[in-house]
Design an enzyme around this catalytic site. Structure first.
Site, PDB file in Angstrom:
ATOM      1  CB  CYS A 138      -2.443   1.411   6.106  1.00  0.00           C
ATOM      2  SG  CYS A 138      -1.810   0.625   4.600  1.00  0.00           S
ATOM      3  CB  CYS A 183      -6.588  -1.017   4.956  1.00  0.00           C
ATOM      4  SG  CYS A 183      -4.828  -1.436   5.068  1.00  0.00           S
ATOM      5  CG  HIS A 201      -2.014  -1.008   1.115  1.00  0.00           C
ATOM      6  ND1 HIS A 201      -3.043  -1.084   2.020  1.00  0.00           N
ATOM      7  CD2 HIS A 201      -2.242  -1.996   0.218  1.00  0.00           C
ATOM      8  CE1 HIS A 201      -3.863  -2.061   1.688  1.00  0.00           C
ATOM      9  NE2 HIS A 201      -3.379  -2.641   0.586  1.00  0.00           N
ATOM     10  CD  GLU A 221      -2.391   4.072   3.028  1.00  0.00           C
ATOM     11  OE1 GLU A 221      -3.590   4.168   3.330  1.00  0.00           O
ATOM     12  OE2 GLU A 221      -1.980   3.314   2.124  1.00  0.00           O
TER      13      GLU A 221
END
Length: 166
Positions: free
Chosen positions: A127, A124, A88, A90
Site C-alpha cells: 500500500c 503495509c 486493502h 488504501e
C-alpha cells in the site's frame, strides 16, 4: 440570550480528526473477519475517494463464507498477504479515485480489531508503494493507542518500514 442555551460549545474536530472519523465509518463496510479498515482520500478538505478492505467485486467475501484462510492457517499479522482474499482499504480508495485528483492529496486510514479496539493503521509495504505511485502526498493514520500520526510526505513511510523490527 445566547444561542447555545448556556451550554459550553461542542468541540469542533480538526480536519485530521474529522477525516479519521470518516475513515472509521468507512471501515464498517469491510468484509474481513480479522480487521476492518477504512481509507479516505482528501484534497483541499474535500473527499475524492473512499475504500474499505474486502474481497474483490463479485467474489465471495470472508464474512459471508464465515472463514478466513489466514486465520485458519494462524498466519501472523503482516505476513503472507498472498493468502488473503481481500483488497486493502488504501488500494480500494486508490482504485476508486481519479488519478489527477489524487496528486498531492491526503489519505486517512483507520482500522479496528474484532473486539472494536483500534488496529495499527500504518500502510503495509504494498500500500505504501501504491500511495506513492498515486502521488498522494500526506498520509494520516490511527495507531493502536488511538493517537493520530500525520506524515507530511508519503516518502516518510520508507523510513518507518526500514526501522528495525518492521
Amino acid at each position: 440570550m445566547s444561542g447555545n442555551n448556556g451550554k459550553k460549545p461542542a468541540h469542533r474536530p480538526s480536519w485530521d480528526e474529522y477525516f479519521i472519523e470518516i475513515a472509521k465509518v468507512v471501515s464498517s463496510r469491510a468484509t474481513c473477519l480479522r480487521r476492518r479498515y477504512g481509507a479516505v482520500i482528501v484534497k483541499d478538505n474535500v473527499i475524492i475517494s473512499t475504500g474499505y478492505n474486502g474481497s474483490p467485486r463479485g467474489s465471495v467475501n470472508c464474512i459471508d463464507r464465515g472463514t478466513c484462510r489466514r486465520e485458519e492457517l494462524k498466519v501472523p499479522a503482516g505476513e503472507r498477504y498472498e493468502l488473503c482474499e481481500a483488497v486493502h482499504a488504501e488500494q480500494n480508495a486508490i482504485i476508486n479515485g481519479s488519478p489527477e485528483r489524487m496528486k498531492d492529496a491526503s489519505i486517512y486510514i483507520a482500522g479496528t480489531e474484532p473486539d472494536d479496539s483500534f488496529a495499527e493503521g500504518r500502510p503495509c509495504l504494498l500500500c505504501k508503494r501504491m500511495i506513492q505511485n498515486a502521488q498522494i502526498k500526506q498520509v494520516v493514520y490511527l495507531l493502536k493507542n488511538g493517537s493520530i500520526v500525520r506524515l507530511e510526505d508519503a516518502r516518510e513511510l520508507d523510513t518507518l518500514h526500514a526501522s528495525p523490527g518492521q
